[in-house]
Each structure stands twice: as structure tokens, then as C-alpha cells.
Design an enzyme around this catalytic site. Structure first.
Site, PDB file in Angstrom:
ATOM      1  N   HIS A 101      64.979  59.025  87.352  1.00  0.00           N
ATOM      2  CA  HIS A 101      65.077  59.443  86.243  1.00  0.00           C
ATOM      3  C   HIS A 101      65.933  58.682  85.442  1.00  0.00           C
ATOM      4  O   HIS A 101      65.234  58.451  83.990  1.00  0.00           O
ATOM      5  CB  HIS A 101      65.886  60.779  85.882  1.00  0.00           C
ATOM      6  CG  HIS A 101      66.025  62.358  86.751  1.00  0.00           C
ATOM      7  ND1 HIS A 101      67.223  62.460  88.102  1.00  0.00           N
ATOM      8  CD2 HIS A 101      64.812  62.960  86.964  1.00  0.00           C
ATOM      9  CE1 HIS A 101      66.831  63.631  88.785  1.00  0.00           C
ATOM     10  NE2 HIS A 101      65.433  63.869  88.118  1.00  0.00           N
ATOM     11  N   THR A 153      58.707  61.307  80.485  1.00  0.00           N
ATOM     12  CA  THR A 153      57.570  61.111  81.261  1.00  0.00           C
ATOM     13  C   THR A 153      56.947  62.106  82.147  1.00  0.00           C
ATOM     14  O   THR A 153      55.931  62.983  82.869  1.00  0.00           O
ATOM     15  CB  THR A 153      57.643  60.154  82.821  1.00  0.00           C
ATOM     16  OG1 THR A 153      59.136  60.850  83.566  1.00  0.00           O
ATOM     17  CG2 THR A 153      58.124  58.894  82.504  1.00  0.00           C
ATOM     18  N   SER A 157      63.653  71.215  87.163  1.00  0.00           N
ATOM     19  CA  SER A 157      63.031  70.227  87.104  1.00  0.00           C
ATOM     20  C   SER A 157      62.013  70.649  86.545  1.00  0.00           C
ATOM     21  O   SER A 157      61.473  71.772  86.087  1.00  0.00           O
ATOM     22  CB  SER A 157      62.211  70.439  88.794  1.00  0.00           C
ATOM     23  OG  SER A 157      60.914  70.086  88.574  1.00  0.00           O
ATOM     24  N   SER A 158      62.394  69.653  85.341  1.00  0.00           N
ATOM     25  CA  SER A 158      61.213  69.737  83.870  1.00  0.00           C
ATOM     26  C   SER A 158      59.850  70.192  84.664  1.00  0.00           C
ATOM     27  O   SER A 158      59.048  70.147  84.100  1.00  0.00           O
ATOM     28  CB  SER A 158      61.430  68.098  83.603  1.00  0.00           C
ATOM     29  OG  SER A 158      59.849  68.018  82.101  1.00  0.00           O
ATOM     30  N   ASN A 159      59.216  68.540  85.523  1.00  0.00           N
ATOM     31  CA  ASN A 159      57.525  68.847  85.631  1.00  0.00           C
ATOM     32  C   ASN A 159      57.299  70.190  86.749  1.00  0.00           C
ATOM     33  O   ASN A 159      55.681  71.036  85.892  1.00  0.00           O
ATOM     34  CB  ASN A 159      57.212  67.519  86.438  1.00  0.00           C
ATOM     35  CG  ASN A 159      58.224  67.746  87.687  1.00  0.00           C
ATOM     36  OD1 ASN A 159      56.599  68.243  89.101  1.00  0.00           O
ATOM     37  ND2 ASN A 159      59.015  66.550  87.833  1.00  0.00           N
ATOM     38  N   SER A 184      58.551  66.771  92.450  1.00  0.00           N
ATOM     39  CA  SER A 184      60.533  66.308  93.094  1.00  0.00           C
ATOM     40  C   SER A 184      60.353  68.470  94.524  1.00  0.00           C
ATOM     41  O   SER A 184      61.302  67.639  95.286  1.00  0.00           O
ATOM     42  CB  SER A 184      61.025  66.375  92.211  1.00  0.00           C
ATOM     43  OG  SER A 184      61.249  67.799  91.597  1.00  0.00           O
ATOM     44  N   CYS A 209      53.334  60.213  82.805  1.00  0.00           N
ATOM     45  CA  CYS A 209      53.399  59.811  84.325  1.00  0.00           C
ATOM     46  C   CYS A 209      51.457  59.921  84.214  1.00  0.00           C
ATOM     47  O   CYS A 209      51.212  61.482  84.451  1.00  0.00           O
ATOM     48  CB  CYS A 209      54.074  60.197  85.338  1.00  0.00           C
ATOM     49  SG  CYS A 209      54.323  61.111  85.888  1.00  0.00           S
ATOM     50  N   GLU A 230      66.352  61.992  82.095  1.00  0.00           N
ATOM     51  CA  GLU A 230      65.918  60.901  81.701  1.00  0.00           C
ATOM     52  C   GLU A 230      65.829  60.566  80.567  1.00  0.00           C
ATOM     53  O   GLU A 230      65.554  59.202  79.641  1.00  0.00           O
ATOM     54  CB  GLU A 230      64.456  61.540  82.068  1.00  0.00           C
ATOM     55  CG  GLU A 230      63.672  59.839  81.532  1.00  0.00           C
ATOM     56  CD  GLU A 230      62.029  60.660  81.704  1.00  0.00           C
ATOM     57  OE1 GLU A 230      61.160  59.649  81.701  1.00  0.00           O
ATOM     58  OE2 GLU A 230      61.581  61.613  82.676  1.00  0.00           O
ATOM     59  N   HIS A 269      65.005  65.884  91.274  1.00  0.00           N
ATOM     60  CA  HIS A 269      65.291  67.782  91.243  1.00  0.00           C
ATOM     61  C   HIS A 269      65.268  68.470  91.877  1.00  0.00           C
ATOM     62  O   HIS A 269      63.597  69.319  91.797  1.00  0.00           O
ATOM     63  CB  HIS A 269      65.575  68.144  89.224  1.00  0.00           C
ATOM     64  CG  HIS A 269      66.274  67.635  88.318  1.00  0.00           C
ATOM     65  ND1 HIS A 269      66.357  67.166  87.325  1.00  0.00           N
ATOM     66  CD2 HIS A 269      67.538  67.157  88.564  1.00  0.00           C
ATOM     67  CE1 HIS A 269      66.589  66.821  86.139  1.00  0.00           C
ATOM     68  NE2 HIS A 269      67.499  66.412  87.583  1.00  0.00           N
TER      69      HIS A 269
END
Length: 311
Positions: A78, A169, A227-229, A271, A199, A130, A45
Site C-alpha cells: 500500500h 489506486t 481490502s478496499s478493492n 489480494s 490501477c 495507501e 489485505h
């Protein structure tokens, strides 16, 4: 004279091993098989990464059926539901799986719990690829999604003594701990992952942000809004006391945010390429006399092997 500004660089930041591997898989597949190579869903992402790979000959599609059967297709970092490789096989397509090995580990865990007859709870965000991929490892209804502490308090299992949980994660470490605590309070026997599902890269980047944000008035997070993270990093920064902004690149930076500011933190989601961080620092330097200070909270040495056909 330019005003002085200290820029605290969060380390680790940017690409994790899973993202690095996924991007390499697309690049090597284009080298080996020529363009176009198809990719189911954005490989990672990040808008800049996707645009660069498009320019090299990658074509991004949402479903396997959108790709011609005579061209390779790559599954994104993902992860995908089991139906995706099944469809590729039925169409006799060459497919390459760029699923992050740490996501694959969650898939294996979910399958293990299912085989043991446990009811499975997945902590994650509805609709995230994911989550779709993890839920799609098992038959419809086998996995219950829990997004909040409230969900954890109201979830009603068939057998309270036979429940297991896995997680996406890229979640907030602190939010997830609260949800897990709520589940454990209700189901003391709940089966947990052997090792944390969130993660190492997500955990490390959030810890680095806490260290930087605690010392910064403003935090700039390089990453895309899907982007989730990266979104989690901005949230963690706000909780740690900084005004946090998620931006795609230097063009997204409003220098007015830095008016009267003495310390700004900078990080990048897992990412986001490092070149975006460099671009933001260059843009800040145009208006400020910058002192760079790297805040190092962990060393990352993880790397993942490429699929054998590309190695």
C-alpha cells in the site's frame, strides 16, 4: 438429484502484479535472511495470505519502531509515508520496499504537483494505508483528502486556478469519475494525472464484475473486509443488479443465499489467492450440479520486477 446452477467466473480476478510482487518479496526475504522478517502493516489485505506468511516466519507490525533494528523490515504494497524509511535508516535497518509501483507512481505525481506549487487534492478513503502513505509523502497540510462528491463541492482551495488531483489506486471507477466531474465543474483548470491513477487491475476487475453481475442473481466476492478493492467489487456487483456478498473463503458462504438461484457470479479481489475461488466452487458443487462458464473481459500481462537484492 442436485439442482442445476451456472457459475460465471469473472476474469480477470484475484492477484494483480503488485500483490504478486509484494508477496514474493516477503517469501524471498525469509529465504535469504531467515526468519523472522518484519513487515510494516499487512503486506496485502487478505487474511489467508497474512496467516500463510506468518507461518513461514513473517512478523507483522504497525510501526517501524516495533521491529528490532537487526532484522529486515518490509514496507507493504500500500506504500508508506516518508517517515517510515527515514526511521528505518536512522536505526540502520535493512528495509525492503514492497510498495506497488502503481502506488509509487501516484507518490511521484503528488511530489511533482507540490514542487510546481499546486494545491493537491487526494481522492480516497480516510485512514486507508495507501492514503496515509500518499499524504505522508508531503508536509502536513499539503494534501487535502476528498472522499465524496459532497466534499468536492465544498472544498475551498487557496487559489482555484492552481489545483491538482491524484487518487487512491483501488477506488470505484464510477464513484471516482463523479467526484472528478464535480471538481472539474468547479475548477476547469485542475491538473489531472497523466494517466488514470486507479490501477489497471482495479479497473479490469470492476469491468469483469459488471459483465458477470448483469447476468447473475447472486455475486460472491472472495476477499477480506479490509481490502478496499474487494469491498468495491461487491458494491459494483450490487449496482449491476446482483445480490453481492463479500466472503473470506468457502466457510463464509451461506448456501441459503443460493436457494432458487440459477446463476451465481464468482470473483476475487486483487489480494485474494485463486485457491479461495476453487474452495468456494468445490463447496457449491457439494449441493449443486454446476456448469462453469468463464466470462473473460480483459487479458493482463503486467509484471513488476523484484528489488535488486532479492532478484
Amino acid at each position: 438429484m442436485k439442482p442445476a446452477l451456472t457459475v460465471l467466473l469473472a476474469t480477470p480476478r484475484g492477484f494483480c502484479a503488485g500483490v504478486d510482487r509484494a508477496i514474493q518479496i516477503v517469501e524471498r526475504a525469509i529465504e535469504k535472511y531467515g526468519a523472522p522478517v518484519y513487515v510494516r502493516h499487512e503486506i496485502v489485505h487478505n487474511r489467508h495470505v497474512v496467516e500463510r506468511l506468518k507461518a513461514m516466519g513473517a512478523v507483522f507490525v504497525e510501526e517501524v519502531g516495533e521491529a528490532p533494528a537487526d532484522r529486515p523490515i518490509i514496507f507493504s504494497a500500500h506504500g508508506v509515508p516518508k517517515s517510515a524509511p527515514a526511521e528505518a535508516r536512522s536505526r540502520r535497518m535493512l528495509y525492503l520496499d514492497a510498495t506497488c509501483p502503481l502506488v509509487s507512481k501516484v507518490h511521484v505525481e503528488a511530489q511533482r504537483h507540490y514542487d510546481a506549487g499546486r494545491e493537491i487534492v487526494l481522492i480516497g478513503h480516510a485512514g486507508h494505508p495507501e492514503v496515509v502513505g500518499t499524504m505522508g509523502q508531503l508536509p502536513e497540510g499539503a494534501v487535502q483528502l476528498i472522499e465524496t462528491v459532497e466534499d468536492a463541492r465544498t472544498f475551498t482551495p487557496r487559489d482555484p486556478s492552481n489545483v491538482a488531483f491524484v487518487t487512491q489506486t483501488t477506488l470505484s471507477v464510477d464513484d471516482t469519475a463523479e467526484i472528478v466531474d464535480a471538481l472539474r465543474a468547479r475548477f476547469p483548470q485542475i491538473a489531472a494525472p497523466h494517466k488514470e491513477d486507479i490501477c489497471y487491475a482495479t479497473t479490469n476487475r470492476q469491468e469483469a464484475v459488471k459483465a458477470v453481475a448483469a447476468r447473475s442473481e447472486v455475486l460472491l466476492v472472495l476477499g477480506s473486509a479490509n481490502s478496499s478493492n474487494s469491498v468495491r467489487l461487491a458494491e459494483v456487483g450490487r449496482r449491476s443488479g446482483a445480490r453481492a456478498y463479500l466472503i473470506d473463503d468457502a466457510d463464509g458462504l451461506d448456501l441459503a443465499w443460493l436457494d432458487g438461484v440459477r446463476t451465481v457470479g464468482v470473483t476475487a479481489g486483487a489480494s485474494a489467492p485463486e485457491v479461495l475461488v476453487e474452495g468456494v466452487i468445490d463447496r457449491i458443487r457439494e449441493s449443486f450440479d454446476v456448469t462453469l462458464d468463464e466470462v473473460d473481459t480483459a487479458r493482463e500481462t503486467v509484471s513488476f520486477k523484484l528489488p535488486r537484492v532479492l532478484a
